[in-house]
Design a protein around this motif. Structure first.
Motif, PDB file in Angstrom:
ATOM      1  N   HIS A 109      24.726  38.592  35.045  1.00  0.00           N
ATOM      2  CA  HIS A 109      25.961  38.664  34.296  1.00  0.00           C
ATOM      3  C   HIS A 109      26.995  37.945  35.141  1.00  0.00           C
ATOM      4  CE1 HIS A 109      28.978  40.755  31.664  1.00  0.00           C
ATOM      5  NE2 HIS A 109      29.738  40.375  32.659  1.00  0.00           N
TER       6      HIS A 109
ATOM      7  N   ARG B 236      15.925  41.545  34.185  1.00  0.00           N
ATOM      8  CA  ARG B 236      17.367  41.530  34.403  1.00  0.00           C
ATOM      9  C   ARG B 236      17.869  40.132  34.105  1.00  0.00           C
ATOM     10  NH1 ARG B 236      18.725  46.087  36.761  1.00  0.00           N
ATOM     11  NH2 ARG B 236      17.539  47.013  38.480  1.00  0.00           N
TER      12      ARG B 236
ATOM     13  N   ARG C   1      20.464  43.111  24.293  1.00  0.00           N
ATOM     14  CA  ARG C   1      20.792  43.013  25.718  1.00  0.00           C
ATOM     15  C   ARG C   1      21.688  44.180  26.022  1.00  0.00           C
ATOM     16  NH1 ARG C   1      22.676  37.806  28.629  1.00  0.00           N
ATOM     17  NH2 ARG C   1      20.653  37.406  27.717  1.00  0.00           N
TER      18      ARG C   1
ATOM     19  N   LEU D 200      27.156  44.601  37.214  1.00  0.00           N
ATOM     20  CA  LEU D 200      26.376  44.800  35.992  1.00  0.00           C
ATOM     21  C   LEU D 200      25.067  44.049  36.082  1.00  0.00           C
ATOM     22  CD1 LEU D 200      29.314  44.329  33.524  1.00  0.00           C
ATOM     23  CD2 LEU D 200      27.956  46.401  33.809  1.00  0.00           C
ATOM     24  N   GLU D 201      24.015  44.695  35.667  1.00  0.00           N
ATOM     25  CA  GLU D 201      22.717  44.034  35.674  1.00  0.00           C
ATOM     26  C   GLU D 201      22.124  44.177  34.286  1.00  0.00           C
ATOM     27  OE1 GLU D 201      20.766  43.466  38.834  1.00  0.00           O
ATOM     28  OE2 GLU D 201      22.243  44.217  40.250  1.00  0.00           O
ATOM     29  N   PRO D 202      22.617  43.405  33.354  1.00  0.00           N
ATOM     30  CA  PRO D 202      22.177  43.547  31.970  1.00  0.00           C
ATOM     31  C   PRO D 202      20.670  43.361  31.871  1.00  0.00           C
ATOM     32  CG  PRO D 202      23.994  41.976  32.144  1.00  0.00           C
ATOM     33  CD  PRO D 202      23.527  42.275  33.530  1.00  0.00           C
TER      34      PRO D 202
ATOM     35  N   SER E  29      23.274  46.843  29.426  1.00  0.00           N
ATOM     36  CA  SER E  29      23.279  47.275  30.821  1.00  0.00           C
ATOM     37  C   SER E  29      22.938  48.761  30.857  1.00  0.00           C
ATOM     38  CB  SER E  29      24.663  47.074  31.421  1.00  0.00           C
ATOM     39  OG  SER E  29      25.546  48.003  30.844  1.00  0.00           O
TER      40      SER E  29
END
Lengths: 154, 154
Positions: free
Chosen positions: B86, B83, B51, B92-94, B53
């Motif tokens: 988070h 996506r 995972r 943040l869009e891990p 970002s």
DNA sequence: TGACATTGGTTCCATATGAAACCAATTTGT
DNA sequence: ACAAATTGGTTTCATATGGAACCAATGTCA
């Protein structure tokens, strides 16, 4: 979770390192001499060989035709390089440094060497030698594999 | 004739080799998996870390923001990556691999390793190790020198 | 000596690139 | 708590790139 360590993956290491170094040199050449990397490469070949056609530049640097052509155009415009007639084969347009081009070349060489030395600073001599040999080896293998698969002549 | 041997000049060797290798891999990835190098890099980081970002991808690969953003868009469109929210920091869009993305990743890894092995084929093990160490060293130096001179944070 | 293939270089065109502008979510300083 | 600064990401815009089409000069071979 098929573990895969990107950091240890050779093509990745190579690319990351090469990009960092290229950026560094690009900035220097641009700031100090107003040259792009491609232009400097052409000058380097012409300066080193004394005289070289676009084909020679291509062969030594791996740049494609269009890129060489554009870099040469830029250098001609600034009169750092000039065409010298090639009697016998009028397709060839060999290049040579003008006096001004020679002066620029002579100014760049020591700067380039210094920056190279800074990069290798702290690197044990044997590792430095191994690096060079390994890069050559890999380049040769890559060229062979590429030609073998689709990678046509051009 | 200030002799200057382009072939022995490190930045040049590095660039030529890196370009050859990149072209080779680009062709493979495109032919076999329909991925660009940038896309594969993103998948590699996400796949390796489980995972990640965009910031993490950037940090590990040195790609710039825009390139990462575009690569991610492509992967999202093909649903190789998704996506995951988070909670805590919604900027943040891990990213994580989708099942299909994981399958692709698992298929690529061995191919990539095989090609890497082909490149290193015939290279003595110690030289191979020295290459890796030297590349790391140079990358670190280059990054330092670049940051030092103008090369701002971004 | 003509077609025809090659080769050196330039130009065109569609795509890739990255710096900078921009938007949104946080963090910081007061 | 609120304005200002920061940070994650996307988009815009001008430029760089490289494959393919193209032109000119040679080479080839019947």
């Amino acid at each position: 979770m098929s573990s895969f360590d990107l950091d240890a993956f050779l093509p990745y290491r190579l690319s990351v390192t090469s990009n960092l170094v290229s950026r560094l040199f690009a900035r220097r050449y641009a700031d100090e001499f107003g040259l792009t990397i491609a232009e400097w490469r052409v000058m380097a070949v012409v300066g080193a060989d004394g005289r070289a056609s676009a084909v020679a530049v291509r062969a030594r640097t791996g740049m494609d035709k269009a890129k060489v052509s554009r870099a040469v155009a830029g250098l001609l415009a600034r009169r750092l390089v000039k065409r010298v007639a090639h009697r016998g084969d009028r397709r060839l347009e060999p290049l040579a440094l003008t006096p001004s081009g020679r002066a620029t070349f002579d100014a760049i060489v020591p700067r380039a060497r210094a920056l190279e030395a800074e990069l290798a600073d702290g690197l044990p001599e044997d590792q430095r030698a191994a690096l060079d040999a390994a890069l050559r080896h890999i380049a040769t293998r890559a060229a062979a594999l590429d030609a073998e698969a689709g990678g046509g002549p051009d």
